[in-house]
Design an enzyme around this catalytic site. Structure first.
Site, PDB file in Angstrom:
ATOM      1  N   SER A  20       0.844  -1.197   0.000  1.00 43.22           N
ATOM      2  CA  SER A  20       0.000   0.000   0.000  1.00 43.22           C
ATOM      3  C   SER A  20       0.884   1.254   0.000  1.00 43.22           C
ATOM      4  CB  SER A  20      -0.867  -0.039   1.265  1.00 43.22           C
ATOM      5  OG  SER A  20      -1.924   0.873   1.176  1.00 43.22           O
ATOM      6  N   PRO A  21       0.396   2.343  -0.606  1.00 40.63           N
ATOM      7  CA  PRO A  21       1.200   3.570  -0.633  1.00 40.63           C
ATOM      8  C   PRO A  21       1.532   4.069   0.776  1.00 40.63           C
ATOM      9  CG  PRO A  21      -0.710   3.760  -2.089  1.00 40.63           C
ATOM     10  CD  PRO A  21      -0.894   2.498  -1.310  1.00 40.63           C
ATOM     11  N   CYS A  23       3.745   7.274   2.587  1.00 36.84           N
ATOM     12  CA  CYS A  23       4.609   8.455   2.581  1.00 36.84           C
ATOM     13  C   CYS A  23       5.872   8.185   3.378  1.00 36.84           C
ATOM     14  CB  CYS A  23       3.889   9.631   3.229  1.00 36.84           C
ATOM     15  SG  CYS A  23       2.662  10.368   2.169  1.00 36.84           S
ATOM     16  N   ALA A  55       2.201   8.448  -1.825  1.00 37.27           N
ATOM     17  CA  ALA A  55       1.501   9.552  -2.467  1.00 37.27           C
ATOM     18  C   ALA A  55       2.542  10.446  -3.134  1.00 37.27           C
ATOM     19  CB  ALA A  55       0.717  10.339  -1.425  1.00 37.27           C
ATOM     20  N   HIS A 174      -5.132   9.198  -6.012  1.00 34.83           N
ATOM     21  CA  HIS A 174      -5.450   9.246  -4.577  1.00 34.83           C
ATOM     22  C   HIS A 174      -6.699  10.119  -4.373  1.00 34.83           C
ATOM     23  CE1 HIS A 174      -5.163   8.996  -0.384  1.00 34.83           C
ATOM     24  NE2 HIS A 174      -3.908   9.365  -0.166  1.00 34.83           N
ATOM     25  N   HIS A 177      -8.688   9.793   2.046  1.00 34.96           N
ATOM     26  CA  HIS A 177      -7.972  10.327   3.220  1.00 34.96           C
ATOM     27  C   HIS A 177      -8.042  11.838   3.412  1.00 34.96           C
ATOM     28  CE1 HIS A 177      -5.445   6.375   3.024  1.00 34.96           C
ATOM     29  NE2 HIS A 177      -6.716   6.175   3.309  1.00 34.96           N
ATOM     30  N   TYR A 179      -7.727  14.225   1.279  1.00 33.28           N
ATOM     31  CA  TYR A 179      -6.899  15.080   0.419  1.00 33.28           C
ATOM     32  C   TYR A 179      -7.778  15.703  -0.682  1.00 33.28           C
ATOM     33  CZ  TYR A 179      -3.189  13.144   3.212  1.00 33.28           C
ATOM     34  OH  TYR A 179      -2.408  12.795   4.287  1.00 33.28           O
ATOM     35  N   ARG A 227      -8.094   5.266  -5.339  1.00 37.84           N
ATOM     36  CA  ARG A 227      -8.293   5.012  -3.901  1.00 37.84           C
ATOM     37  C   ARG A 227      -9.362   5.972  -3.392  1.00 37.84           C
ATOM     38  NH1 ARG A 227      -4.114   3.830   1.108  1.00 37.84           N
ATOM     39  NH2 ARG A 227      -4.350   1.743   0.277  1.00 37.84           N
ATOM     40  N   LEU A 298      -5.450  -2.962   8.584  1.00 41.42           N
ATOM     41  CA  LEU A 298      -5.298  -3.992   9.625  1.00 41.42           C
ATOM     42  C   LEU A 298      -5.495  -5.409   9.093  1.00 41.42           C
ATOM     43  CD1 LEU A 298      -6.623  -2.304  12.875  1.00 41.42           C
ATOM     44  CD2 LEU A 298      -4.299  -3.024  12.312  1.00 41.42           C
ATOM     45  N   ARG A 321       1.448  -1.316   7.049  1.00 45.91           N
ATOM     46  CA  ARG A 321       2.355  -1.512   8.184  1.00 45.91           C
ATOM     47  C   ARG A 321       2.924  -2.914   8.265  1.00 45.91           C
ATOM     48  NH1 ARG A 321      -1.845   1.292  12.092  1.00 45.91           N
ATOM     49  NH2 ARG A 321      -3.161   0.270  10.531  1.00 45.91           N
TER      50      ARG A 321
HETATM   51  C1  LIG Z   1       3.871   5.329   7.157  1.00 46.68           C
HETATM   52  C2  LIG Z   1       2.554   5.389   6.430  1.00 46.68           C
HETATM   53  C3  LIG Z   1       2.396   6.242   5.343  1.00 46.68           C
HETATM   54  C4  LIG Z   1       1.203   6.261   4.624  1.00 46.68           C
HETATM   55  N1  LIG Z   1       1.108   7.020   3.489  1.00 46.68           N
HETATM   56  C5  LIG Z   1       0.043   6.858   2.658  1.00 46.68           C
HETATM   57  C6  LIG Z   1       0.049   7.409   1.361  1.00 46.68           C
HETATM   58  O1  LIG Z   1       1.025   8.013   0.908  1.00 46.68           O
HETATM   59  N2  LIG Z   1      -1.060   7.237   0.597  1.00 46.68           N
HETATM   60  C7  LIG Z   1      -2.138   6.521   1.042  1.00 46.68           C
HETATM   61  O2  LIG Z   1      -3.115   6.395   0.311  1.00 46.68           O
HETATM   62  N3  LIG Z   1      -2.149   5.971   2.258  1.00 46.68           N
HETATM   63  C8  LIG Z   1      -1.074   6.089   3.065  1.00 46.68           C
HETATM   64  N4  LIG Z   1      -1.041   5.439   4.268  1.00 46.68           N
HETATM   65  C9  LIG Z   1      -2.159   4.549   4.616  1.00 46.68           C
HETATM   66  C10 LIG Z   1      -1.840   3.112   4.190  1.00 46.68           C
HETATM   67  O3  LIG Z   1      -1.643   3.008   2.793  1.00 46.68           O
HETATM   68  C11 LIG Z   1      -2.942   2.138   4.630  1.00 46.68           C
HETATM   69  O4  LIG Z   1      -4.126   2.455   3.954  1.00 46.68           O
HETATM   70  C12 LIG Z   1      -3.175   2.180   6.137  1.00 46.68           C
HETATM   71  O5  LIG Z   1      -1.946   2.213   6.843  1.00 46.68           O
HETATM   72  C13 LIG Z   1      -3.968   0.967   6.626  1.00 46.68           C
HETATM   73  O6  LIG Z   1      -3.308  -0.229   6.259  1.00 46.68           O
HETATM   74  P1  LIG Z   1      -2.407  -1.089   7.309  1.00 46.68           P
HETATM   75  O7  LIG Z   1      -3.308  -1.422   8.470  1.00 46.68           O
HETATM   76  O8  LIG Z   1      -2.009  -2.317   6.506  1.00 46.68           O
HETATM   77  O9  LIG Z   1      -1.247  -0.278   7.723  1.00 46.68           O
HETATM   78  C14 LIG Z   1       0.123   5.443   5.027  1.00 46.68           C
HETATM   79  C15 LIG Z   1       0.280   4.618   6.145  1.00 46.68           C
HETATM   80  C16 LIG Z   1       1.475   4.568   6.835  1.00 46.68           C
HETATM   81  C17 LIG Z   1       1.613   3.613   7.994  1.00 46.68           C
END
Ligand SMILES: Cc1cc2nc3c(=O)[nH]c(=O)nc-3n(C[C@H](O)[C@H](O)[C@H](O)COP(=O)(O)O)c2cc1C
Length: 351
Positions: A20-21, A23, A55, A174, A177, A179, A227, A298, A321
């Protein structure tokens, strides 16, 4: 199913795991660095089917933080080409998430507090559908006029061309979230009275004009994902009902996959967070809008991921994560699910 290949549009992924994307706040001048090569490259080596960049801003003012990456100039294209080439060379598909932060732009990296940055600290005045700040202490954004909206669309169009030059195989817009695109979708952040505000069709206009512009430089069948946040988790906000309606429109617009996330419009929503808490959104959009979905949030265990796919709730599994904790997640999944996946030749003696 998790470790079996899947074809989405014309792109064959070697399995259904997707990075997943995320930052990284590590791109001085908006240019990705060796960090990105190693960070994203490691997950491709680890066996992911598709690796998304973080992103990636379509313009300097569209960055969340001054250290966000972007793809608005040729230097960035050259730097991204190296990353995309390496990912592809490992057998993963290379995807880029194109983004504009809107009113949530101009903030500091999370490990420095993540708060808004003023001009004296490298920040800038953000833009948005309406002049409503995100939260207390955030700057009041400038409401985009017709020229401003045209520039945003143009920036996405040019970014799609550059993404192509850089060798990416999937573009994700994107639209989640909280944005810019989501700010237009949500009635909580969009109070416009012109053709970009009011009805769902009007609030979705910017996204759909961006899709049309991106498609000029990224023609079908090149894979195009969007997304979306399925809900604002807030009274009077964007919700799953509207999101299903939008997904139907986007399917007709030639979008290949809806990547289903949630939240981001309001600062402190009450979210019933738990394992796979966003899966029902992907399931509903997949069933009711008849479009492939990706689910995220999650998902940390191979069996959990496999069950989501077996139930037909989503077509691919995105993880953020868990992929940070374990770049070899697909390998762990193979072990737990009794499958085998190929290791890079250089590593074969270890498996
Ligand atoms: C360090 C970090 C940076 C993130 N940056 C972005 C991002 O650039 N674009 C985006 O759509 N979501 C971003 N997210 C959200 C994740 O892509 C994901 O949707 C969210 O963490 C839930 O998934 P997970 O439970 O597997 O971590 C970010 C999450 C984390 C932890």
């Amino acid at each position: 199913m998790l470790l079996e290949p899947v074809t989405l549009g014309t792109l064959k992924l070697r399995n259904r795991t997707v990075v997943s994307p995320m930052c990284q706040y590590s791109s001085p001048g908006g240019v990705p660095t060796d960090w990105h090569l190693v960070h994203l490259g490691s997950r491709a080596v680890g066996g992911a089917g598709l690796v998304f960049t973080e992103a990636t801003a379509v313009s300097p003012e569209g960055r969340i933080s001054p250290e966000d990456t972007g793809i608005w100039n040729e230097r960035q294209v050259a730097a991204w080409s190296r990353v995309a080439r390496f990912i592809r060379g490992q057998g993963a598909a290379a995807g880029i998430q194109l983004a504009h932060a809107g009113r949530k732009a101009s903030t500091d990296a999370p490990w420095r507090g993540g708060g808004p940055l003023d001009a004296g600290h490298g920040g800038w005045t953000p833009v948005a559908p309406s002049a409503i700040p995100f939260d207390e202490g955030y700057p009041t954004p400038v409401a985009l006029d017709a020229n401003g909206i045209a520039k945003v669309i143009e920036d996405f169009r040019a970014a799609a061309q550059r993404a192509r030059e850089a060798g990416f195989e999937v573009i994700e817009i994107h639209g989640a979230h909280g944005y810019l695109i989501h700010q237009f979708l949500s009635p909580l952040s969009n109070t416009r009275t012109d053709q970009y505000g009011g009805s769902l069709e009007n609030r979705a206009r910017l996204l759909r004009e961006i899709i049309a512009a991106v498609r000029e430089n990224w023609p079908a069948p090149m894979p195009l994902w969007v997304r979306l946040s399925a809900t604002d988790w807030a009274q009077g906000g964007w919700d799953i009902g509207e999101c299903v309606q939008l997904a139907r429109l986007l399917r007709a617009d030639g979008v290949d996959v809806i990547d289903c996330s949630s939240g981001g419009t309001v600062p402190h929503p009450k979210i019933p967070v738990g394992p796979g808490f966003q899966v029902p959104f992907a399931a509903r959009i997949r069933r009711e809008a008849g479009i492939p979905t990706s689910t995220v949030g999650l998902i940390t265990e191979p069996r959990q991921a496999e069950e989501i796919l077996q139930r037909g709730d989503a077509d691919v599994i995105e993880m953020a994560r868990e992929f940070l904790r374990d770049p070899y997640f697909p390998r762990r999944a193979a072990k737990e699910l009794g499958e085998s996946i190929r290791a890079p030749e250089q590593y074969e003696r270890a498996w």
